[in-house]
Design an enzyme around this catalytic site. Sequence first.
Site, mmCIF file in Angstrom:
data_model
loop_
_atom_site.group_PDB
_atom_site.id
_atom_site.type_symbol
_atom_site.label_atom_id
_atom_site.label_comp_id
_atom_site.label_asym_id
_atom_site.label_seq_id
_atom_site.Cartn_x
_atom_site.Cartn_y
_atom_site.Cartn_z
ATOM 1 N N ASN A 32 0.828 51.144 62.778
ATOM 2 C CA ASN A 32 -0.109 50.319 61.409
ATOM 3 C C ASN A 32 0.021 48.831 61.449
ATOM 4 O O ASN A 32 -0.236 48.166 60.156
ATOM 5 C CB ASN A 32 0.421 51.145 60.035
ATOM 6 C CG ASN A 32 1.526 50.728 59.474
ATOM 7 O OD1 ASN A 32 2.414 50.467 60.372
ATOM 8 N ND2 ASN A 32 1.733 50.908 58.216
ATOM 9 N N THR A 144 19.981 56.661 63.638
ATOM 10 C CA THR A 144 21.239 55.562 63.944
ATOM 11 C C THR A 144 22.392 55.980 63.922
ATOM 12 O O THR A 144 22.724 56.754 62.865
ATOM 13 C CB THR A 144 20.811 54.640 62.892
ATOM 14 O OG1 THR A 144 22.072 53.691 62.825
ATOM 15 C CG2 THR A 144 20.397 54.821 61.731
ATOM 16 N N SER A 179 23.781 51.733 53.962
ATOM 17 C CA SER A 179 22.473 51.058 53.211
ATOM 18 C C SER A 179 21.322 52.072 52.892
ATOM 19 O O SER A 179 21.310 53.072 53.333
ATOM 20 C CB SER A 179 21.873 49.752 54.132
ATOM 21 O OG SER A 179 20.924 50.458 55.220
ATOM 22 N N TYR A 181 18.329 51.572 53.934
ATOM 23 C CA TYR A 181 17.686 52.014 55.170
ATOM 24 C C TYR A 181 18.543 52.991 55.892
ATOM 25 O O TYR A 181 17.862 54.178 56.378
ATOM 26 C CB TYR A 181 17.611 50.730 56.187
ATOM 27 C CG TYR A 181 17.765 51.311 57.399
ATOM 28 C CD1 TYR A 181 16.593 51.581 58.271
ATOM 29 C CD2 TYR A 181 18.742 50.995 58.514
ATOM 30 C CE1 TYR A 181 16.673 52.029 59.489
ATOM 31 C CE2 TYR A 181 18.793 51.277 59.827
ATOM 32 C CZ TYR A 181 17.556 51.875 60.162
ATOM 33 O OH TYR A 181 17.699 51.770 61.743
ATOM 34 N N HIS A 182 19.897 52.962 56.087
ATOM 35 C CA HIS A 182 20.597 54.104 56.711
ATOM 36 C C HIS A 182 20.355 55.406 55.938
ATOM 37 O O HIS A 182 20.253 56.427 56.783
ATOM 38 C CB HIS A 182 22.023 53.673 57.016
ATOM 39 C CG HIS A 182 22.381 52.388 57.778
ATOM 40 N ND1 HIS A 182 22.583 51.169 57.609
ATOM 41 C CD2 HIS A 182 22.162 52.512 59.214
ATOM 42 C CE1 HIS A 182 22.464 50.412 58.635
ATOM 43 N NE2 HIS A 182 22.395 51.087 59.407
ATOM 44 N N LYS A 185 17.676 57.349 57.103
ATOM 45 C CA LYS A 185 17.650 58.048 58.500
ATOM 46 C C LYS A 185 18.192 59.633 58.262
ATOM 47 O O LYS A 185 18.107 60.389 58.871
ATOM 48 C CB LYS A 185 18.578 57.344 59.392
ATOM 49 C CG LYS A 185 17.797 56.170 59.678
ATOM 50 C CD LYS A 185 16.421 56.195 60.539
ATOM 51 C CE LYS A 185 15.900 55.159 61.143
ATOM 52 N NZ LYS A 185 14.843 55.146 61.979
ATOM 53 N N TYR A 255 30.203 37.661 59.942
ATOM 54 C CA TYR A 255 30.439 38.361 58.549
ATOM 55 C C TYR A 255 31.712 38.857 58.249
ATOM 56 O O TYR A 255 32.177 39.704 59.086
ATOM 57 C CB TYR A 255 29.279 39.409 58.163
ATOM 58 C CG TYR A 255 27.783 38.988 58.330
ATOM 59 C CD1 TYR A 255 27.388 37.684 58.496
ATOM 60 C CD2 TYR A 255 26.835 40.187 58.371
ATOM 61 C CE1 TYR A 255 25.926 37.269 58.686
ATOM 62 C CE2 TYR A 255 25.522 39.594 58.413
ATOM 63 C CZ TYR A 255 25.167 38.420 58.484
ATOM 64 O OH TYR A 255 23.768 38.028 58.611
ATOM 65 N N VAL A 327 28.580 45.166 51.916
ATOM 66 C CA VAL A 327 29.643 45.875 51.716
ATOM 67 C C VAL A 327 29.976 46.938 52.667
ATOM 68 O O VAL A 327 29.382 47.930 52.930
ATOM 69 C CB VAL A 327 29.394 46.520 50.073
ATOM 70 C CG1 VAL A 327 30.780 47.459 49.588
ATOM 71 C CG2 VAL A 327 29.124 45.789 48.992
#
Length: 396
Positions: A32, A144, A179, A181-182, A185, A255, A327
């Site tokens: 999309n 992931t 996160s 996002y994770h 999943k 980081y 974090v």
Amino acid sequence: MRVLIAGGDGYLGWPTAMYLSRRGHEVAVLDNFAKRRWEMERNVEPLIPICTLHDRVKAWREVSGRTMELFVADLRNYGVVKEALETFRPEAIVHYGEQPSAPYSMIDHNRAVFTQVNNLSGTLNLLWAMRECAPDCHLVKLGTMGEYGTPNIDIEEGFIEIEHKGRRDTLPFPKQPGSFYHLSKVHDSHNILFACRIWKLRSTDLNQGVVYGIDTDETLLDPRLATSFHYDEVFGTALNRFCVQAVAGLPLTVYGRGGQRRGFLNIRDTLRCVELSIVHPPQAGEYRVFNQFTETFNILELAELVKKQAAQLGMDVRIQHLENPRVEAEEHYYNPRHQKLIELGLVPHLLSDVLLTSMLERVREHAHRIKQDIILPHVTWDRRRAADARTPRART
Ligand SMILES: NC(=O)c1ccc[n+]([C@@H]2O[C@H](COP(=O)([O-])OP(=O)(O)OC[C@H]3O[C@@H](n4cnc5c(N)ncnc54)[C@H](O)[C@@H]3O)[C@@H](O)[C@H]2O)c1
């Protein structure tokens, strides 16, 4: 085999479509174009220009003589998902079509909710549509390695045998994602496992590491077939950012301490892993998990590797540690298994000096397109710092 690639306009989806098409599979791509909208929202773009999906499909037909069906469809819309399955009748679906960025999901409330609604409802729609019109189809779902987090024990491939108070069972491996996002999943994985159990669907959940690489045999056939290469703070991976920073004469920004260890793999191995999963499908009712990566690095090691290769090309590069916007543990045990795809025949392409050099050279060809102000991190995980803070701090 008839293979539907959901997310077929993406970094991995497009090369997978060409790779499978070239090997004689009948391929359709579905997207999309959400990623292109998120790029506009953040005012970022891939370093190497990419064509529209319509033009890519056309170019692929000219270059390879093979056709690809194209569905412009949003996976959140059950009607169009069902229609795509009814028309194309896939034997396998490779599902890449999700919001793939941890920082994007941490920008604000809206993006966290969007990420989970987009990712979970797309996968649920695919599962329901498979149940309705393609119950024998094999769902190859991209998850992931970040689903597991960094536990202080070895990570197994999806399941762990546990003895508890004198009784034994094999259970899903504990998940400690880092996160929203994770987390999406992880929730997907639970939904897929459940659908396989109750409806006897079949699925392979590929817990993939971080993918690197710009070229595949197919993208190299014609510049119109190129895939995307992101280097910005939201969609770029650490290795991509380091390559671009080296070419732009900027410090490589690590980081925190940089001891965060992760699994990595070459994009060519992603394509092969997906192919191996497709040609060796699970049984009806089976939900299996493969850990899809080939080697591990910590972030500081990656920066050192880029620094060394960049020096060979005459670039003078230094490494700078930034306060970690995430974090996460910066030093930790990490030993995940990754045997199952090797057993099926994967022969890894490891991160070599030659490959890093070719990545740096490809980036250098497009150096004039580098936007320097999109690389440093502004999205933070910590609620005490503004989520979209403007000034990343150097670590002393
Ligand atoms: N690239 C990596 O290093 C990596 C590592 C681990 C897992 N993954 C997973 O692999 C998948 C593909 O990753 P990628 O790097 O190619 O990402 P990408 O963003 O380049 O591709 C994802 C594609 O899915 C499409 N999409 C998103 N939501 C959609 C929806 N609702 N309907 C239809 N299309 C939709 C996007 O427009 C985009 O083209 C993702 O699920 C990602 O989480 C990627």
